[in-house]
Design a protein around this motif. Structure first.
Motif, PDB file in Angstrom:
ATOM      1  N   THR A   8       0.839  -1.202   0.000  1.00 37.62           N
ATOM      2  CA  THR A   8       0.000   0.000   0.000  1.00 37.62           C
ATOM      3  C   THR A   8       0.871   1.247   0.000  1.00 37.62           C
ATOM      4  OG1 THR A   8      -0.149  -0.046   2.413  1.00 37.62           O
ATOM      5  CG2 THR A   8      -1.916  -1.142   1.184  1.00 37.62           C
ATOM      6  N   LYS A   9       0.230   2.369  -0.280  1.00 37.50           N
ATOM      7  CA  LYS A   9       0.924   3.658  -0.288  1.00 37.50           C
ATOM      8  C   LYS A   9       0.285   4.559   0.761  1.00 37.50           C
ATOM      9  CE  LYS A   9       1.598   3.159  -5.244  1.00 37.50           C
ATOM     10  NZ  LYS A   9       1.033   1.861  -5.418  1.00 37.50           N
ATOM     11  N   ARG A  10       1.089   5.320   1.463  1.00 33.13           N
ATOM     12  CA  ARG A  10       0.579   6.254   2.474  1.00 33.13           C
ATOM     13  C   ARG A  10       0.118   7.511   1.761  1.00 33.13           C
ATOM     14  NH1 ARG A  10      -0.707   6.677   7.439  1.00 33.13           N
ATOM     15  NH2 ARG A  10       0.591   4.986   8.117  1.00 33.13           N
ATOM     16  N   TRP A  11      -1.075   7.994   2.169  1.00 29.11           N
ATOM     17  CA  TRP A  11      -1.614   9.239   1.654  1.00 29.11           C
ATOM     18  C   TRP A  11      -2.232   9.965   2.830  1.00 29.11           C
ATOM     19  CZ3 TRP A  11      -6.670   9.996  -1.484  1.00 29.11           C
ATOM     20  CH2 TRP A  11      -6.686  11.270  -2.039  1.00 29.11           C
ATOM     21  N   GLY A  12      -1.508  10.909   3.382  1.00 30.83           N
ATOM     22  CA  GLY A  12      -1.945  11.577   4.602  1.00 30.83           C
ATOM     23  C   GLY A  12      -1.960  10.588   5.755  1.00 30.83           C
ATOM     24  N   GLU A  13      -3.104  10.438   6.398  1.00 33.11           N
ATOM     25  CA  GLU A  13      -3.240   9.533   7.534  1.00 33.11           C
ATOM     26  C   GLU A  13      -3.772   8.156   7.143  1.00 33.11           C
ATOM     27  OE1 GLU A  13      -2.317  10.197  10.761  1.00 33.11           O
ATOM     28  OE2 GLU A  13      -1.425  11.971   9.832  1.00 33.11           O
ATOM     29  N   ILE A  14      -3.962   7.914   5.837  1.00 32.28           N
ATOM     30  CA  ILE A  14      -4.522   6.637   5.409  1.00 32.28           C
ATOM     31  C   ILE A  14      -3.550   5.903   4.491  1.00 32.28           C
ATOM     32  CG2 ILE A  14      -6.921   7.410   5.612  1.00 32.28           C
ATOM     33  CD1 ILE A  14      -6.962   7.788   2.600  1.00 32.28           C
ATOM     34  N   GLU A  15      -3.821   4.623   4.299  1.00 30.51           N
ATOM     35  CA  GLU A  15      -3.088   3.805   3.329  1.00 30.51           C
ATOM     36  C   GLU A  15      -4.041   3.538   2.175  1.00 30.51           C
ATOM     37  OE1 GLU A  15       0.132   2.352   3.423  1.00 30.51           O
ATOM     38  OE2 GLU A  15       0.507   3.555   5.210  1.00 30.51           O
ATOM     39  N   ILE A  16      -3.523   3.585   0.953  1.00 35.20           N
ATOM     40  CA  ILE A  16      -4.355   3.269  -0.199  1.00 35.20           C
ATOM     41  C   ILE A  16      -3.812   2.031  -0.905  1.00 35.20           C
ATOM     42  CG2 ILE A  16      -5.227   5.607  -0.546  1.00 35.20           C
ATOM     43  CD1 ILE A  16      -3.189   5.912  -2.823  1.00 35.20           C
ATOM     44  N   LEU A  17      -4.735   1.237  -1.410  1.00 37.17           N
ATOM     45  CA  LEU A  17      -4.406   0.034  -2.174  1.00 37.17           C
ATOM     46  C   LEU A  17      -4.784   0.310  -3.619  1.00 37.17           C
ATOM     47  CD1 LEU A  17      -3.602  -3.029  -2.107  1.00 37.17           C
ATOM     48  CD2 LEU A  17      -6.042  -3.483  -1.917  1.00 37.17           C
ATOM     49  N   THR A  18      -3.822   0.170  -4.524  1.00 35.19           N
ATOM     50  CA  THR A  18      -4.080   0.438  -5.935  1.00 35.19           C
ATOM     51  C   THR A  18      -3.959  -0.837  -6.762  1.00 35.19           C
ATOM     52  OG1 THR A  18      -1.762   1.032  -6.335  1.00 35.19           O
ATOM     53  CG2 THR A  18      -3.278   2.823  -5.768  1.00 35.19           C
ATOM     54  N   SER A  19      -4.629  -0.829  -7.895  1.00 33.78           N
ATOM     55  CA  SER A  19      -4.566  -1.971  -8.802  1.00 33.78           C
ATOM     56  C   SER A  19      -3.178  -2.078  -9.423  1.00 33.78           C
ATOM     57  CB  SER A  19      -5.612  -1.825  -9.910  1.00 33.78           C
ATOM     58  OG  SER A  19      -5.471  -2.868 -10.856  1.00 33.78           O
ATOM     59  N   PRO A  20      -2.647  -3.293  -9.490  1.00 36.01           N
ATOM     60  CA  PRO A  20      -1.344  -3.469 -10.128  1.00 36.01           C
ATOM     61  C   PRO A  20      -1.463  -3.778 -11.627  1.00 36.01           C
ATOM     62  CG  PRO A  20      -1.989  -5.489  -9.059  1.00 36.01           C
ATOM     63  CD  PRO A  20      -3.075  -4.486  -8.767  1.00 36.01           C
ATOM     64  N   GLY A  23      -7.566  -4.647 -15.922  1.00 37.70           N
ATOM     65  CA  GLY A  23      -8.501  -5.760 -15.822  1.00 37.70           C
ATOM     66  C   GLY A  23      -9.885  -5.319 -15.387  1.00 37.70           C
ATOM     67  N   THR A  24     -10.667  -6.320 -14.942  1.00 38.63           N
ATOM     68  CA  THR A  24     -12.042  -6.108 -14.489  1.00 38.63           C
ATOM     69  C   THR A  24     -12.201  -6.730 -13.112  1.00 38.63           C
ATOM     70  OG1 THR A  24     -12.808  -6.252 -16.770  1.00 38.63           O
ATOM     71  CG2 THR A  24     -14.475  -6.528 -15.057  1.00 38.63           C
ATOM     72  N   ILE A  25     -12.855  -6.011 -12.204  1.00 37.00           N
ATOM     73  CA  ILE A  25     -13.117  -6.553 -10.868  1.00 37.00           C
ATOM     74  C   ILE A  25     -14.120  -7.690 -11.007  1.00 37.00           C
ATOM     75  CG2 ILE A  25     -14.021  -6.084  -8.547  1.00 37.00           C
ATOM     76  CD1 ILE A  25     -11.403  -4.605  -9.061  1.00 37.00           C
ATOM     77  N   LYS A  72     -13.928  -1.629 -14.437  1.00 31.28           N
ATOM     78  CA  LYS A  72     -12.652  -1.746 -15.146  1.00 31.28           C
ATOM     79  C   LYS A  72     -11.600  -0.997 -14.342  1.00 31.28           C
ATOM     80  CE  LYS A  72     -14.445  -3.523 -18.969  1.00 31.28           C
ATOM     81  NZ  LYS A  72     -14.405  -4.934 -19.165  1.00 31.28           N
ATOM     82  N   VAL A  73     -10.393  -1.578 -14.257  1.00 32.41           N
ATOM     83  CA  VAL A  73      -9.297  -0.937 -13.538  1.00 32.41           C
ATOM     84  C   VAL A  73      -8.043  -0.922 -14.399  1.00 32.41           C
ATOM     85  CG1 VAL A  73     -10.172  -1.508 -11.240  1.00 32.41           C
ATOM     86  CG2 VAL A  73      -8.646  -3.112 -12.382  1.00 32.41           C
ATOM     87  N   VAL A  74      -7.184   0.030 -14.100  1.00 32.18           N
ATOM     88  CA  VAL A  74      -5.871   0.140 -14.737  1.00 32.18           C
ATOM     89  C   VAL A  74      -4.850   0.245 -13.613  1.00 32.18           C
ATOM     90  CG1 VAL A  74      -6.807   1.275 -16.796  1.00 32.18           C
ATOM     91  CG2 VAL A  74      -5.977   2.668 -14.896  1.00 32.18           C
ATOM     92  N   PRO A  75      -3.575   0.028 -13.900  1.00 29.96           N
ATOM     93  CA  PRO A  75      -2.580   0.199 -12.844  1.00 29.96           C
ATOM     94  C   PRO A  75      -2.688   1.584 -12.216  1.00 29.96           C
ATOM     95  CG  PRO A  75      -1.602  -0.889 -14.719  1.00 29.96           C
ATOM     96  CD  PRO A  75      -2.978  -0.436 -15.153  1.00 29.96           C
ATOM     97  N   GLY A  76      -2.777   1.624 -10.889  1.00 29.49           N
ATOM     98  CA  GLY A  76      -2.890   2.882 -10.173  1.00 29.49           C
ATOM     99  C   GLY A  76      -4.312   3.221  -9.743  1.00 29.49           C
ATOM    100  N   THR A  77      -5.314   2.516 -10.277  1.00 25.89           N
ATOM    101  CA  THR A  77      -6.689   2.752  -9.834  1.00 25.89           C
ATOM    102  C   THR A  77      -6.779   2.447  -8.338  1.00 25.89           C
ATOM    103  OG1 THR A  77      -7.631   2.108 -11.979  1.00 25.89           O
ATOM    104  CG2 THR A  77      -9.105   2.041 -10.075  1.00 25.89           C
ATOM    105  N   VAL A  78      -7.322   3.377  -7.552  1.00 23.31           N
ATOM    106  CA  VAL A  78      -7.450   3.155  -6.109  1.00 23.31           C
ATOM    107  C   VAL A  78      -8.595   2.182  -5.857  1.00 23.31           C
ATOM    108  CG1 VAL A  78      -7.876   4.210  -3.865  1.00 23.31           C
ATOM    109  CG2 VAL A  78      -6.502   5.422  -5.567  1.00 23.31           C
ATOM    110  N   LEU A  79      -8.262   1.057  -5.234  1.00 23.14           N
ATOM    111  CA  LEU A  79      -9.254   0.034  -4.923  1.00 23.14           C
ATOM    112  C   LEU A  79      -9.900   0.282  -3.566  1.00 23.14           C
ATOM    113  CD1 LEU A  79      -7.196  -3.103  -6.057  1.00 23.14           C
ATOM    114  CD2 LEU A  79      -8.878  -1.803  -7.396  1.00 23.14           C
ATOM    115  N   ALA A  80      -9.094   0.691  -2.585  1.00 26.64           N
ATOM    116  CA  ALA A  80      -9.610   0.874  -1.224  1.00 26.64           C
ATOM    117  C   ALA A  80      -8.704   1.803  -0.421  1.00 26.64           C
ATOM    118  CB  ALA A  80      -9.723  -0.465  -0.515  1.00 26.64           C
ATOM    119  N   HIS A  81      -9.317   2.439   0.602  1.00 27.00           N
ATOM    120  CA  HIS A  81      -8.601   3.253   1.591  1.00 27.00           C
ATOM    121  C   HIS A  81      -8.675   2.534   2.932  1.00 27.00           C
ATOM    122  CE1 HIS A  81      -9.833   6.342  -1.354  1.00 27.00           C
ATOM    123  NE2 HIS A  81      -8.779   7.033  -0.938  1.00 27.00           N
TER     124      HIS A  81
END
Length: 89
Positions: A8-20, A23-25, A72-81
């Motif tokens: 995950t990546k830190r963004w302020g006080e939260i962590e974000i999970l992005t698509s690698p 594809g399609t969820i 639909k997702v691409v690399p970098g699409t935020v999946l969850a906070h």
């Protein structure tokens, strides 16, 4: 099915999970709002048609789900906070 362990990546006080991947969820596996280290979170069907299970090495609370089945997702699409995150057991 291939398993992808995402950092995950830190963004302020939260962590974000992005698509690698592109594809399609196929499935949002998250049950409830509490996540344990390497719980399966999402299944994404990649461009070649293979299924990939997305996990993350964190413990915490899901603050926001940004995708649903069929999106639909691409690399970098935020999946969850995530909030109240800690790493390790």
């Amino acid at each position: 099915m291939h398993i992808r362990e995402i950092i995950t990546k830190r963004w302020g006080e939260i962590e974000i999970l992005t698509s690698p991947i592109f594809g399609t969820i196929e499935e949002v596996i998250v049950k409830g709002n509490s996540v344990k280290e390497f719980d399966p979170l999402f299944i994404i069907r990649n461009e070649q048609g293979a299924l990939e299970k997305i996990t993350a090495g964190l413990n915490g609370i899901i603050e926001l789900l940004n995708v649903k089945k069929g999106d639909k997702v691409v690399p970098g699409t935020v999946l969850a906070h995530f909030k109240n995150v800690y790493f390790g057991k």
